[in-house]
Design a protein around this motif. Structure first.
Motif, PDB file in Angstrom:
ATOM      1  N   GLN A 367       0.838  -1.191   0.000  1.00 27.91           N
ATOM      2  CA  GLN A 367       0.000   0.000   0.000  1.00 27.91           C
ATOM      3  C   GLN A 367       0.870   1.236   0.000  1.00 27.91           C
ATOM      4  O   GLN A 367       1.842   1.335   0.750  1.00 27.91           O
ATOM      5  N   LEU A 368       0.505   2.191  -0.840  1.00 27.02           N
ATOM      6  CA  LEU A 368       1.219   3.457  -0.930  1.00 27.02           C
ATOM      7  C   LEU A 368       0.298   4.563  -0.440  1.00 27.02           C
ATOM      8  O   LEU A 368      -0.831   4.700  -0.908  1.00 27.02           O
ATOM      9  N   ASN A 369       0.779   5.345   0.530  1.00 31.36           N
ATOM     10  CA  ASN A 369       0.065   6.523   0.993  1.00 31.36           C
ATOM     11  C   ASN A 369       0.744   7.748   0.394  1.00 31.36           C
ATOM     12  O   ASN A 369       1.889   8.059   0.748  1.00 31.36           O
ATOM     13  N   LEU A 370       0.054   8.418  -0.521  1.00 35.69           N
ATOM     14  CA  LEU A 370       0.647   9.538  -1.232  1.00 35.69           C
ATOM     15  C   LEU A 370      -0.102  10.810  -0.861  1.00 35.69           C
ATOM     16  O   LEU A 370      -1.304  10.938  -1.129  1.00 35.69           O
ATOM     17  N   THR A 371       0.594  11.747  -0.224  1.00 32.98           N
ATOM     18  CA  THR A 371      -0.010  12.988   0.234  1.00 32.98           C
ATOM     19  C   THR A 371       0.358  14.112  -0.720  1.00 32.98           C
ATOM     20  O   THR A 371       1.525  14.294  -1.059  1.00 32.98           O
ATOM     21  N   PHE A 372      -0.665  14.859  -1.138  1.00 31.73           N
ATOM     22  CA  PHE A 372      -0.451  15.999  -2.015  1.00 31.73           C
ATOM     23  C   PHE A 372      -0.609  17.283  -1.214  1.00 31.73           C
ATOM     24  O   PHE A 372      -1.645  17.527  -0.614  1.00 31.73           O
ATOM     25  N   THR A 373       0.423  18.098  -1.201  1.00 34.70           N
ATOM     26  CA  THR A 373       0.348  19.407  -0.554  1.00 34.70           C
ATOM     27  C   THR A 373       0.391  20.532  -1.584  1.00 34.70           C
ATOM     28  O   THR A 373       0.287  21.700  -1.224  1.00 34.70           O
ATOM     29  N   GLN A 374       0.561  20.174  -2.842  1.00 29.89           N
ATOM     30  CA  GLN A 374       0.520  21.149  -3.918  1.00 29.89           C
ATOM     31  C   GLN A 374       0.036  20.433  -5.180  1.00 29.89           C
ATOM     32  O   GLN A 374      -0.053  19.209  -5.209  1.00 29.89           O
ATOM     33  N   THR A 375      -0.311  21.198  -6.188  1.00 33.39           N
ATOM     34  CA  THR A 375      -0.804  20.610  -7.431  1.00 33.39           C
ATOM     35  C   THR A 375       0.274  19.758  -8.080  1.00 33.39           C
ATOM     36  O   THR A 375       1.431  20.171  -8.198  1.00 33.39           O
ATOM     37  N   VAL A 376      -0.108  18.532  -8.486  1.00 32.08           N
ATOM     38  CA  VAL A 376       0.840  17.578  -9.064  1.00 32.08           C
ATOM     39  C   VAL A 376       0.305  17.088 -10.399  1.00 32.08           C
ATOM     40  O   VAL A 376      -0.854  16.680 -10.497  1.00 32.08           O
ATOM     41  N   VAL A 377       1.129  17.123 -11.448  1.00 31.90           N
ATOM     42  CA  VAL A 377       0.818  16.507 -12.743  1.00 31.90           C
ATOM     43  C   VAL A 377       1.992  15.595 -13.072  1.00 31.90           C
ATOM     44  O   VAL A 377       3.081  16.058 -13.414  1.00 31.90           O
ATOM     45  N   ASP A 378       1.783  14.280 -12.947  1.00 32.18           N
ATOM     46  CA  ASP A 378       2.874  13.326 -13.123  1.00 32.18           C
ATOM     47  C   ASP A 378       2.268  11.950 -13.377  1.00 32.18           C
ATOM     48  O   ASP A 378       1.047  11.810 -13.485  1.00 32.18           O
ATOM     49  N   THR A 379       3.110  10.931 -13.443  1.00 33.04           N
ATOM     50  CA  THR A 379       2.671   9.559 -13.688  1.00 33.04           C
ATOM     51  C   THR A 379       3.198   8.656 -12.584  1.00 33.04           C
ATOM     52  O   THR A 379       4.414   8.585 -12.348  1.00 33.04           O
ATOM     53  N   LEU A 380       2.307   7.977 -11.900  1.00 31.73           N
ATOM     54  CA  LEU A 380       2.663   7.009 -10.872  1.00 31.73           C
ATOM     55  C   LEU A 380       2.833   5.646 -11.534  1.00 31.73           C
ATOM     56  O   LEU A 380       1.990   5.217 -12.321  1.00 31.73           O
TER      57      LEU A 380
END
Length: 879
Positions: A367-380
């Motif tokens: 399990q991956l917990n990914l926190t966004f604190t700013q706008t993100v445009v990318d590929t996981l």
């Protein structure tokens, strides 16, 4: 909380061994919505066109649907197609000819076409989303603003099958008896081939449905698969979906389905526990475009898929699909947004896991917990490796920063057109609105005014601690009401004000409110008797109450009169002065108020000897709005004393009265029942108040469309026909409600002749009446009006608002379908069937103008509305 993940997609790299589907591009680049096969011939629906193939899909010819008369394009989304033979077929969807709902048919591979109109009962807009043919000649179709239409001749003619008013998106039959239609929070079930339909609530907005058996049914919302094991009565989520954008579903058996999505074709097994994907169906185009799957179609042992951008897919079997690397996501508050990504455990194998975002290795856990604190445009990326095989899953991310605070909107509200909806943000959140139908927006006041009609999804965005949040609300604007048909009755006499009492739909009685005249009807107010004059000509008040069709009481000024022959003769039974608000429970027992010495005092009386003697049971100060009894042991008395309320209740047929605890600053002038312990009342200022605890407390809606100002000096009355439908007369306007008094709309002068009301009577569900004191222009005398589901016809065959006779004879009558009918007078015409539905309407005609008649043979009612009158006659459509 709505999360705005702009897009999410699995582009899974797979070995050729997993390829079960072949892909074909028709070259149209338009979405394909539906498929149908007949031998080696195929038909597909698209944007205003159909695609036709006579070589099993090797090549396709595109045919634009054009009107056979004007040659103009007539279609938008063609979502229903059916090949009846290699050259003939049907197509339907959204058509552009005004509000016409129809089916297009062709006998020459859609090189040309004809039009089959559908009688849907007047629903607008008229469009079809899906259809199903459980038998060769029997089919059902569903769509917007009506429920179902049916054909018994293979699609050559259609008629309304069920009209629950819901918007339905999908329909499926398991066999000739068991079928289901689903839509917006509503579903319909049949177990007898569509002869009867059961309407049930749905847990969400269902977009498509597929029956695995008569008992096991699968349905989808936009982001969840559901399963029912009792034929659609109850539903549970089927597993945790790893994706959004579900578009269609087809059952393989009672435990497995195929899913068409925005991002390819998925297979679900074990009642939703095992999810897998066919990677070859996940086609990525330039500029972040993807080939979505709009329909799955079974052809023998093969499957076909109608897709976006002109793509077709063919599956040779439904064998093993590739296991998903990313199985599910969810989010919760953590900073602005934290997303959880879960990798599936592949059965029997041990996999090493690597989560990558760009060039950064994030985790090797499941399990991956990914926190966004700013706008993100990318590929996981997730790379899985079991030592002998490697798979990679990609998840493109375009994530704005969102905040997780308590919701500020309810999930669904009902409101009136032109009334403000109030928002209550949490903390210091600032709200702004987006999406129509918002007419006015004010971030500081946090409200908006909605216009239009029907359902609307509104999104409210807000800022909080530097992050963006959002909520959605489903708004139903309650202003799409059918027209009224109020007609003055033929009474032969004129009075100023009436008090009404109907014991059933046919037998009614009326007495002058400020006079001494009495009239009666035995035929539902089609005719009234000559006035009976009481011997007390100086009466200033009046009240009337009939126990049955024979026995009744009338209080006229200084005396109480009794009749035992339906009002043909009367006898004086008491000199009790000034009795008002008569309520008799049987031939001997009754209650009343009096004398009317407002604003000084009032008394509440009871009699047990047919009105000969009256005993005072309660005395008070003030003026009464009335006495009403839901049952003999549930009576209320409301009124006011200055600016104070009077609220009394009796539970023993008026022998004793109790004052309820209430906020006593409301002077009540009229009231009625909404149900047990539920009341609606009008205050002196014209406002409405509601009590749901037997008058102990009262609330006033913070939005209400009613004219402002005092009701002093005008007729003011509120009356409920049932718990939801009622009428209100105020300041020379007549209003109606369909939702228990929350929203009201004003009847036009054309609908009521410009009359207001002094009293209402609702003897049953189909016969409603009101008495009017004065016409709108204050020149004509009062009237008694009757409400019918369609314009009613007395024996003369003609109804005029002034009660006089005239000649209204369209010709020819009978008229054959397809002929022209001459209308001798100018006006606005409509044609009704015998159930009251409008089956044809064409607006204004000039005198002696002809109109086309295109209706099935039968008996109809033709109405012609002119400025000051409404005429109706029978119309026979011959075979």
């Amino acid at each position: 909380m709505l999360r705005n993940l702009l897009f999410c997609f699995w582009a899974l790299l797979a070995s050729p061994a997993f390829a079960q589907w072949t892909v074909q591009n028709t070259g149209t680049n338009a979405p394909l919505f539906a498929l149908s096969q007949n031998g080696t011939h195929w038909l597909a629906g698209s944007l205003g066109t159909v695609l036709y193939s006579d070589n099993n899909g090797a090549s396709w010819v595109e045919r634009e649907l054009r009107d056979p008369v004007s040659n103009l394009p007539i279609a938008a989304d063609v979502r229903c197609v059916r090949l009846l033979s290699p050259q003939s077929g049907l197509a339907s969807g959204t058509f552009l000819l005004g509000n016409t709902q129809m089916v297009a048919f062709s006998n020459n591979a859609f090189a040309s076409l004809g039009i089959i109109p559908i009688n849907s009962g007047g629903g607008y807009p008229r469009l079809l989303y899906d259809w199903s043919f459980p038998q060769p000649g029997v089919g059902f179709a569903c769509g917007a603003n009506y429920s179902l239409v049916k054909t018994n001749d293979g699609g050559q003619s259609w008629s309304l099958a069920n009209n629950s008013g819901a918007e339905l998106f999908g329909i499926d039959f398991f066999d000739e008896n068991h079928g289901i239609a689903v839509g917006a929070y509503t579903l319909l079930l049949t177990s007898n081939g569509g002869a009867n339909w059961q309407t049930l609530p749905a847990p969400t907005v269902f977009l498509d449905v597929s029956m695995a058996s008569a008992s096991v049914v699968f349905a989808i919302s936009e982001n969840q698969l559901y399963r029912s094991t009792d034929g659609g009565q109850n539903w549970l989520p089927a597993g945790v979906p790893p994706l959004f954008g579900l578009k269609c579903v087809e059952a393989l058996d009672e435990h497995s389905v195929l899913l068409g999505t925005t991002f390819g074709i998925f297979k679900v097994e074990d009642d939703g526990q095992a999810w897998s994907v066919y990677p070859e169906t996940q086609i990525e185009l330039p500029n972040f475009n993807y080939v979505g799957i709009n329909q799955l179609y079974r052809s023998g042992n093969s499957w076909w898929a109608a897709c976006d951008h002109g793509y077709l897919m063919k599956g040779n079997d439904t064998g093993p699909a590739q296991p998903l690397a990313i199985a599910s996501t969810s989010s919760t508050g953590g900073g602005c947004d934290t997303f959880y990504y879960q990798a599936t455990a592949f059965a029997g194998n041990t996999w090493s896991l690597q989560w990558w975002l760009g060039d950064q290795l994030l985790s090797t856990a499941a399990q991956l917990n990914l926190t966004f604190t700013q706008t993100v445009v990318d590929t996981l990326r997730l790379i899985v490796d079991n030592g002998s095989a490697t798979d990679t899953a990609f998840w493109p991310i375009a994530q704005e920063v969102f905040v997780d605070v308590p919701e500020i909107l309810p999930p669904q509200v009902e409101t009136c057109s032109g009334t403000p909806l109030q928002f209550y943000p949490a903390g210091d959140a600032q709200v702004f609105l987006w999406e129509p139908p918002v007419l006015f927006m004010d971030p500081n006041a946090n409200n908006a005014i909605f216009t239009g009609s029907g359902d609307a999804t509104v999104v409210a965005y807000y800022y909080y601690q530097g992050c963006i949040g959002s909520d959605t609300v489903q708004v139903d604007i309650l202003d799409d009401y059918p027209p009224q048909y109020w007609h003055p009755t033929v009474q032969g006499t004129n009075h100023l004000k009436f008090i009404l009492d109907f014991v059933d739909g046919q037998h009614g009685f009326a007495v002058e409110k400020n006079g001494d005249k009495f009239i009666r009807t035995n035929d539902g107010a089609l005719t009234w008797s000559a006035p009976y004059t009481f011997f007390n000509p100086n009466a200033s008040t009046a009240s009337i109450d009939f126990v049955d069709t024979s026995t009744g009481y009338a209080s006229i000024g200084q005396g109480l009169f009794r009749t035992i022959d339906g009002g043909q003769s009367w006898s004086l039974v008491s000199f009790q002065t000034g009795l008002n608000n008569l309520n008799f429970f049987d031939e001997t027992t009754g209650i009343a108020s009096g004398p009317d010495l407002a604003p000084l005092s009032f008394n509440l009386y009871k009699t047990t000897d047919s009105g000969q003697n009256w005993t005072p049971e309660y005395s008070g100060i003030g003026q009464l709005a009335g006495i009403k009894c839901r049952t003999p042991d549930d009576c209320y008395c409301l009124g006011y004393n200055g600016a104070q309320s009077v609220v009394l209740r009796s539970s023993d047929q008026g022998s004793s009265w109790q004052t309820t605890a209430f906020n006593g600053l409301i002077p009540f002038v009229s009231f009625d029942f909404l149900g047990p312990d539920s009341l609606i009342a009008m205050g002196f200022s014209g406002d409405l108040y509601f009590s749901y605890d037997a008058g102990a407390s009262w609330t006033e809606p913070n939005w209400m469309i009613l004219p402002a100002g005092s009701v002093n000096g005008t007729e003011a009355v509120v009356a409920m026909a049932n718990s939801q439908t009622g009428f209100l007369s105020l300041n020379f306007d007549l209003f109606k409600t369909f939702d228990g008094g929350q929203c009201w709309y004003k009847l036009s002068a054309a609908e009521t002749g410009g009359y207001t009301a002094s009293d209402f009577a609702f003897p049953d569900s189909t016969h409603w009446y009101f008495a009017s004191p004065l016409a709108f222009d204050l020149l004509a005398p009062g009237q008694i009006f009757r409400l019918d589901s369609v314009p009613f016809m007395p024996p003369s065959g003609t109804v005029l608002t002034d009660g006089s006779a005239s000649t209204f004879q369209p010709s020819p009558n009978p008229v054959a379908s397809g002929q022209m009918l001459r209308i001798p007078l100018a006006g606005e015409w409509q044609i009704f069937d015998l159930s009251g539905r409008i089956v044809s309407a064409g607006g204004q005609v000039k005198a002696d103008e002809s109109i086309p008649i295109i209706l099935p043979p039968g008996l109809y009612l033709l109405s012609l509305r002119q400025r000051e009158r409404l005429l109706t006659c029978k119309l026979v459509v011959a075979p």
